[in-house]
Write an enzyme that holds these catalytic residues in place. Structure first.
Site, PDB file in Angstrom:
ATOM      1  N   ASP A   1       0.854  -1.183   0.000  1.00  0.00           N
ATOM      2  CA  ASP A   1       0.000   0.000   0.000  1.00  0.00           C
ATOM      3  C   ASP A   1       0.901   1.248   0.000  1.00  0.00           C
ATOM      4  OD1 ASP A   1      -2.495   1.403   0.387  1.00  0.00           O
ATOM      5  OD2 ASP A   1      -2.078   1.516   2.502  1.00  0.00           O
TER       6      ASP A   1
ATOM      7  N   LEU B   1       5.469   1.229   3.389  1.00  0.00           N
ATOM      8  CA  LEU B   1       6.151   1.314   4.686  1.00  0.00           C
ATOM      9  C   LEU B   1       6.619  -0.063   5.162  1.00  0.00           C
ATOM     10  CD1 LEU B   1       6.643   3.191   7.269  1.00  0.00           C
ATOM     11  CD2 LEU B   1       4.526   2.187   8.121  1.00  0.00           C
TER      12      LEU B   1
HETATM   13  P1  IMP Z   1       1.895  -0.596   3.769  1.00  0.00           P
HETATM   14  O1  IMP Z   1       2.939  -0.738   4.834  1.00  0.00           O
HETATM   15  O2  IMP Z   1       1.204   0.732   3.832  1.00  0.00           O
HETATM   16  O3  IMP Z   1       2.423  -0.908   2.382  1.00  0.00           O
HETATM   17  O4  IMP Z   1       0.756  -1.629   4.078  1.00  0.00           O
HETATM   18  C1  IMP Z   1       0.990  -2.983   4.044  1.00  0.00           C
HETATM   19  C2  IMP Z   1       0.152  -3.748   5.020  1.00  0.00           C
HETATM   20  O5  IMP Z   1      -1.031  -3.039   5.412  1.00  0.00           O
HETATM   21  C3  IMP Z   1      -0.339  -5.027   4.369  1.00  0.00           C
HETATM   22  O6  IMP Z   1       0.544  -6.086   4.629  1.00  0.00           O
HETATM   23  C4  IMP Z   1      -1.690  -5.236   4.998  1.00  0.00           C
HETATM   24  O7  IMP Z   1      -1.557  -5.946   6.194  1.00  0.00           O
HETATM   25  C5  IMP Z   1      -2.182  -3.836   5.321  1.00  0.00           C
HETATM   26  N1  IMP Z   1      -3.030  -3.324   4.235  1.00  0.00           N
HETATM   27  C6  IMP Z   1      -2.749  -2.384   3.317  1.00  0.00           C
HETATM   28  N2  IMP Z   1      -3.770  -2.157   2.498  1.00  0.00           N
HETATM   29  C7  IMP Z   1      -4.749  -3.006   2.893  1.00  0.00           C
HETATM   30  C8  IMP Z   1      -6.085  -3.277   2.397  1.00  0.00           C
HETATM   31  O8  IMP Z   1      -6.583  -2.691   1.421  1.00  0.00           O
HETATM   32  N3  IMP Z   1      -6.753  -4.236   3.076  1.00  0.00           N
HETATM   33  C9  IMP Z   1      -6.264  -4.937   4.133  1.00  0.00           C
HETATM   34  N4  IMP Z   1      -5.031  -4.710   4.614  1.00  0.00           N
HETATM   35  C10 IMP Z   1      -4.284  -3.749   3.996  1.00  0.00           C
END
Ligand code: IMP
Length: 180
Positions: free
Chosen positions: A107, A110
């Site tokens: 997403d 991070l």
């Molecule tokens: P990031 O660190 O912002 O890239 O988010 C990654 C983590 O956030 C993923 O491994 C998921 O656990 C959670 N996440 C991000 N987007 C979603 C979504 O649309 N649905 C459910 N979990 C999400």
């Protein structure tokens, strides 16, 4: 009308069915078999979300490999908190090994950026990131996933390991949040 599920206060509509997901995961496993021929990579599964992705992908990876798990979190409800917390670090030595990090969804980036930095300290030979879903419009880091199942819009999804406040991980399909 597309099938819908209700989790807590929100409705979610079908975005990808089981057959679509399985077909793409099998292709990804074949790509990795070709790229890692004879290299015995270590699949590092990011818990909890990547459980089904890791299970299906590694069962389709027909060469020798290791499988292990780490647990980091940044999400609360449908939003990223912006800080990463580790509750299970890597237990094995990864020095001189090829690592494939398995994420359910990238997403903001991070989580993969943070885990990438942590794992790099142990001097593996290589680290690549494989994610089933990727939201390029939400990305805030320079790191890019090397294997992507599907690119999706910047919308909240559940199912196939992904949850909304704990619910929805057991769904074999992927659903996106719907407005009504
Ligand atoms: P990031 O660190 O912002 O890239 O988010 C990654 C983590 O956030 C993923 O491994 C998921 O656990 C959670 N996440 C991000 N987007 C979603 C979504 O649309 N649905 C459910 N979990 C999400």
């Amino acid at each position: 009308m597309k099938p819908r599920v209700k989790l807590w206060d929100r409705y979610f509509e079908l975005a990808m069915d089981e057959a679509q997901i399985q077909e793409r995961v099998q292709q990804m496993a074949r790509d990795m078999e070709r790229d890692y021929l004879g290299k015995r990579p270590i699949f590092v599964t990011v818990l909890n979300g990547a459980i089904h992705f890791a299970s299906d992908l590694t069962r389709n990876f027909k060469d020798k490999c290791d499988i292990t798990f780490v647990k980091y979190s940044s999400y609360k409800g449908t939003k990223s908190t912006g800080t990463l917390q580790c509750s299970l670090g890597i237990q094995e030595s990864i020095f001189g090994r090829h690592i494939i990090l398995l994420e359910d969804i990238v997403d903001t980036g991070l989580t993969i950026a943070g885990i990438f930095e942590e794992l790099s300290k142990q001097e593996p030979l290589s680290i690549r990131v494989a994610t089933l879903l990727y939201k390029p419009k939400a990305m805030k880091h320079t790191i890019q996933p090397d294997y992507v199942g599907f690119e999706i819009e910047n919308e909240f999804v559940v199912g196939y390991g992904m949850d909304y406040n704990g619910l929805g991980r057991n769904l074999p399909e992927i659903y996106k949040v719907s407005e009504d």
